[in-house]
Every structure is written in structure tokens, then in C-alpha cells.
Design a protein around this motif. Structure first.
Motif, PDB file in Angstrom:
ATOM      1  N   GLY A  63      13.091   1.932  77.092  1.00 58.97           N
ATOM      2  CA  GLY A  63      14.307   1.498  76.423  1.00 58.97           C
ATOM      3  C   GLY A  63      15.030   0.413  77.186  1.00 58.97           C
ATOM      4  O   GLY A  63      14.919   0.294  78.410  1.00 58.97           O
ATOM      5  N   VAL A  64      15.787  -0.386  76.448  1.00 52.75           N
ATOM      6  CA  VAL A  64      16.643  -1.416  77.026  1.00 52.75           C
ATOM      7  C   VAL A  64      17.938  -0.772  77.501  1.00 52.75           C
ATOM      8  O   VAL A  64      18.445   0.170  76.892  1.00 52.75           O
ATOM      9  CB  VAL A  64      16.940  -2.512  75.973  1.00 52.75           C
ATOM     10  CG1 VAL A  64      18.112  -3.387  76.395  1.00 52.75           C
ATOM     11  CG2 VAL A  64      15.692  -3.358  75.727  1.00 52.75           C
TER      12      VAL A  64
ATOM     13  N   LEU B  49      14.953  -1.392  81.134  1.00 56.03           N
ATOM     14  CA  LEU B  49      14.712  -2.809  80.850  1.00 56.03           C
ATOM     15  C   LEU B  49      16.043  -3.552  80.805  1.00 56.03           C
ATOM     16  O   LEU B  49      16.766  -3.503  79.804  1.00 56.03           O
ATOM     17  CB  LEU B  49      13.966  -2.973  79.519  1.00 56.03           C
ATOM     18  CG  LEU B  49      12.569  -2.361  79.439  1.00 56.03           C
ATOM     19  CD1 LEU B  49      11.984  -2.555  78.049  1.00 56.03           C
ATOM     20  CD2 LEU B  49      11.648  -2.981  80.491  1.00 56.03           C
ATOM     21  N   PHE B  50      16.382  -4.194  81.897  1.00 55.96           N
ATOM     22  CA  PHE B  50      17.589  -5.025  81.928  1.00 55.96           C
ATOM     23  C   PHE B  50      17.449  -6.058  83.034  1.00 55.96           C
ATOM     24  O   PHE B  50      16.749  -5.839  84.031  1.00 55.96           O
ATOM     25  CB  PHE B  50      18.855  -4.180  82.117  1.00 55.96           C
ATOM     26  CG  PHE B  50      18.948  -3.450  83.433  1.00 55.96           C
ATOM     27  CD1 PHE B  50      19.637  -3.985  84.506  1.00 55.96           C
ATOM     28  CD2 PHE B  50      18.357  -2.204  83.582  1.00 55.96           C
ATOM     29  CE1 PHE B  50      19.738  -3.304  85.712  1.00 55.96           C
ATOM     30  CE2 PHE B  50      18.451  -1.505  84.774  1.00 55.96           C
ATOM     31  CZ  PHE B  50      19.142  -2.059  85.839  1.00 55.96           C
ATOM     32  N   ASP B  51      18.100  -7.175  82.836  1.00 57.74           N
ATOM     33  CA  ASP B  51      18.045  -8.259  83.808  1.00 57.74           C
ATOM     34  C   ASP B  51      18.666  -7.810  85.127  1.00 57.74           C
ATOM     35  O   ASP B  51      19.761  -7.259  85.158  1.00 57.74           O
ATOM     36  CB  ASP B  51      18.797  -9.482  83.273  1.00 57.74           C
ATOM     37  CG  ASP B  51      18.709 -10.659  84.219  1.00 57.74           C
ATOM     38  OD1 ASP B  51      17.605 -10.979  84.665  1.00 57.74           O
ATOM     39  OD2 ASP B  51      19.776 -11.243  84.521  1.00 57.74           O
ATOM     40  N   GLY B  52      17.941  -8.028  86.209  1.00 62.78           N
ATOM     41  CA  GLY B  52      18.439  -7.660  87.522  1.00 62.78           C
ATOM     42  C   GLY B  52      18.050  -6.272  87.979  1.00 62.78           C
ATOM     43  O   GLY B  52      18.514  -5.809  89.030  1.00 62.78           O
TER      44      GLY B  52
ATOM     45  N   LEU C  20       5.399   1.153  82.742  1.00 66.13           N
ATOM     46  CA  LEU C  20       6.788   1.546  82.530  1.00 66.13           C
ATOM     47  C   LEU C  20       6.852   2.425  81.291  1.00 66.13           C
ATOM     48  O   LEU C  20       6.456   1.995  80.201  1.00 66.13           O
ATOM     49  CB  LEU C  20       7.676   0.310  82.340  1.00 66.13           C
ATOM     50  CG  LEU C  20       7.557  -0.789  83.400  1.00 66.13           C
ATOM     51  CD1 LEU C  20       8.384  -1.998  82.997  1.00 66.13           C
ATOM     52  CD2 LEU C  20       7.988  -0.267  84.754  1.00 66.13           C
ATOM     53  N   GLY C  21       7.346   3.642  81.441  1.00 62.54           N
ATOM     54  CA  GLY C  21       7.397   4.574  80.326  1.00 62.54           C
ATOM     55  C   GLY C  21       8.810   5.018  80.011  1.00 62.54           C
ATOM     56  O   GLY C  21       9.620   4.268  79.470  1.00 62.54           O
TER      57      GLY C  21
ATOM     58  N   PHE D  63       5.047  -1.119  73.023  1.00 63.13           N
ATOM     59  CA  PHE D  63       6.065  -0.709  72.057  1.00 63.13           C
ATOM     60  C   PHE D  63       7.322  -0.322  72.818  1.00 63.13           C
ATOM     61  O   PHE D  63       7.287  -0.015  74.016  1.00 63.13           O
ATOM     62  CB  PHE D  63       5.589   0.428  71.147  1.00 63.13           C
ATOM     63  CG  PHE D  63       5.382   1.760  71.826  1.00 63.13           C
ATOM     64  CD1 PHE D  63       6.355   2.751  71.786  1.00 63.13           C
ATOM     65  CD2 PHE D  63       4.192   2.047  72.479  1.00 63.13           C
ATOM     66  CE1 PHE D  63       6.166   3.980  72.386  1.00 63.13           C
ATOM     67  CE2 PHE D  63       3.980   3.285  73.085  1.00 63.13           C
ATOM     68  CZ  PHE D  63       4.968   4.252  73.039  1.00 63.13           C
ATOM     69  N   LEU D  64       8.454  -0.325  72.095  1.00 65.35           N
ATOM     70  CA  LEU D  64       9.756  -0.019  72.688  1.00 65.35           C
ATOM     71  C   LEU D  64      10.291   1.285  72.118  1.00 65.35           C
ATOM     72  O   LEU D  64       9.724   1.862  71.194  1.00 65.35           O
ATOM     73  CB  LEU D  64      10.719  -1.169  72.420  1.00 65.35           C
ATOM     74  CG  LEU D  64      10.329  -2.503  73.086  1.00 65.35           C
ATOM     75  CD1 LEU D  64      11.034  -3.672  72.402  1.00 65.35           C
ATOM     76  CD2 LEU D  64      10.641  -2.478  74.569  1.00 65.35           C
TER      77      LEU D  64
END
Length: 308
Positions: free
Chosen positions: A65-66, A44-47, A38-39, A83-84
Motif C-alpha cells: 500500500g501507498v 510506498l512513499f517518497d523518502g 515488498l508485500g 499489484f497494489l
């Protein structure tokens, strides 16, 4: 590795960078590969539907990123977060994992990056709207009337063409965040404008991801240009009153918005660029992470650009 990212049916430059960049750095990916990479993206989130069928597979997070939602992102042993994107994404995970910057800065590791970096300038100013702003106006005509170059966020001519257009610009005015990020990576001063993102992406999401990136490159309190897409009509207050504030009447008036948009874009005078030292630090840290990942996968690291 299987490169997983959001794919818009009509194309989106920021997301489509994934399919162009990572095979150049880590080799061609296959859907059946056991590891998932994942780049670039606020995914990045639930669901998230991207991870629905990946529960048992190792997921390597490389500068992702979130996306802010009202649920905690569940982590288990299958997540390998290298890393994020920025401090807000790190905060969403209680600062358990480091951040560097958006994964798109990894373009600076490519052996032929200097070709873009030293490309002759053809355009004084280029404009890159958000990909969901494209249907609202004839951007080619609008930019032409202003004497600006239009860069399509759809990347119809390919990611490399879009990168070359950014590199050939003296300045970039971007609604698309990765238009600004790639301008920054290419050392092209940029300015942010907002048009449809508060409505098509959501103001909370848009602001979160921009602030996440900007904080990572030590840019704070920048001025952005905002153009209202929807306007309140004379019926607005009457409708609100009759509906007990349940209905708000706002309308798109294309001619009015276009006129203001052109005036505001023409009035942009402030442009931003992260400091060279900040980008050198990002280069060094992303190189270290990429080098480690390639060594783990027994790949040749000799083609990496280590300094700039």
C-alpha cells in the motif's frame, strides 16, 4: 528474494506477517539476494528509509500500500509493480498499475490454511488494538472485565498464535487494520474502532489505508467506533486565545478514556465481512500473481491452494 518490510522493535502483527508468510510461499529470503520483495504494509512513499540503499536493486511490489505524503513517489526501471493494495494506492500512481487487495490475503494460498479456517471457536468476541495503543491501558484486564478475549497486536507468542486466536473468535473488534484484514480472510466478522491512530499514525494515513483496503473488497460506508484519546481542558480556549491560536491544550485523562472505551466496545453490535464471491476473486487473482512469480523463479507451484 530479500523480504523488506517495517520491523518494530517490540513487534507488530501486520508487519511481522511478512517474515512468516512469504518464506512459506516463495522460500527463505536472504539479505544479499539481488531481488527485493515488498508485500504487506503501507510503505510506498517518497523518502522511505526502507529503500534508501536499494536504488539499484529490482523491487517487486506484491499487494503493498501507498502511505500518503505530499510528494510524488519516484519510479524508475528498478520497480516491478505486480499489484497494489487498493484503488487509492493505484490512483497515487495515476492508475498505471492494477490493484487486487492487501497482500495478507495471500495467506489463503497456504496448504494448511484450512486448519485456521475451520478452527473451533473459543471466544465470542476478541479485541485487537493498534500496536501503538498498547501502552495506554492494561488491555488484558480491560477485555477480561468486558468478557472479551484480548489479542495482542505485538504477537509476542508468534504470528501463528495470533492467527489462531483470530480464527478461534466468532467476532473481532479491531483497531489494528491487519487484525480486521486477517479476520476477513479467515471469514470472521469484524468491527473497526479508533483510539490512538489519529494521533500515533495520523488521521490522514489511517483513513487512507483503511479506505484503500475496504474499497478493494467492495465494502463502503461502514460504521466505526471512535473513542477520543485526548480531551480539552477548561484552559483550552484561554490558552488558544493567549497564544493567538498557536497552542492547543488537550490532555489524556486515562480513567475517563478507559471508562468510555469499555462502554463503547461493549456497545458494538455491527460487524462486517466482505462477500464470499469477492474473496474468491481475490484468491484467483493473487494465486495468478504468485504462480507467475514462482514460475519465473523456477519454483514448485504444486502446493498452492487454487480454490476454496
Amino acid at each position: 528474494m530479500n523480504y523488506v518490510y517495517y520491523k518494530d522493535p517490540k513487534g507488530n502483527f501486520g508487519d511481522d506477517l511478512n517474515g512468516w508468510l512469504w518464506p512459506k510461499l516463495f522460500g527463505m529470503g536472504k539479505e544479499k539476494d539481488p531481488d527485493v520483495f515488498l508485500g504487506i504494509g503501507s510503505i510506498l512513499f517518497d523518502g522511505s528509509p526502507l529503500f534508501r540503499d536499494l536504488a539499484a536493486r529490482r523491487k517487486i511490489v506484491f499487494g503493498t500500500g501507498v502511505r500518503p505524503v505530499h510528494r510524488i513517489f519516484p519510479l524508475d526501471g528498478s520497480w516491478d509493480i505486480r499489484f497494489l493494495r487498493g484503488p487509492l494506492s493505484a490512483y497515487a500512481f495515476n492508475n498505471q498499475f492494477p490493484y487486487i487487495a492487501d497482500a495478507a490475503y495471500a495467506i489463503r494460498l497456504l496448504p494448511d490454511f484450512n486448519r485456521f479456517l475451520h478452527m473451533p471457536k473459543k471466544y465470542k468476541v476478541s479485541v485487537i488494538p493498534y500496536f501503538k495503543s498498547v501502552p495506554f491501558f492494561d488491555w488484558e484486564s480491560l477485555c477480561s472485565r468486558l468478557g472479551f478475549n484480548y489479542i495482542s497486536p505485538r504477537s509476542e507468542k508468534g504470528v501463528e498464535h495470533t492467527l489462531a486466536e483470530i480464527a478461534a473468535s466468532q467476532y473481532v473488534i479491531a483497531e489494528a487494520m491487519h487484525g480486521a484484514i486477517l479476520a476477513d480472510a479467515l471469514r470472521v466478522p469484524w468491527h473497526r474502532f479508533l483510539l490512538s491512530t489519529p494521533h500515533t499514525e495520523g488521521s490522514g494515513v489511517s483513513e487512507f489505508k483503511w479506505m484503500d483496503w475496504l474499497a478493494a473488497v467492495n465494502l463502503y460506508n461502514i460504521n466505526a467506533t471512535t473513542v477520543k484519546l485526548y480531551r480539552k481542558s477548561f484552559l483550552h480556549e484561554k490558552i488558544k486565545s493567549l497564544s493567538c491560536n498557536r497552542i492547543s491544550a488537550e490532555f489524556l485523562v486515562p480513567g475517563m478514556v478507559k471508562s468510555e472505551l469499555m462502554k463503547m466496545l461493549q456497545g458494538v453490535t455491527e460487524f462486517y465481512l466482505s462477500e464470499d464471491e469477492v474473496v474468491r476473486r481475490i484468491d484467483s487473482k493473487i494465486f495468478g500473481q504468485a504462480d507467475l512469480l514462482r514460475r519465473e523463479r523456477s519454483m514448485d507451484t504444486s502446493l498452492f491452494i487454487t480454490t476454496r
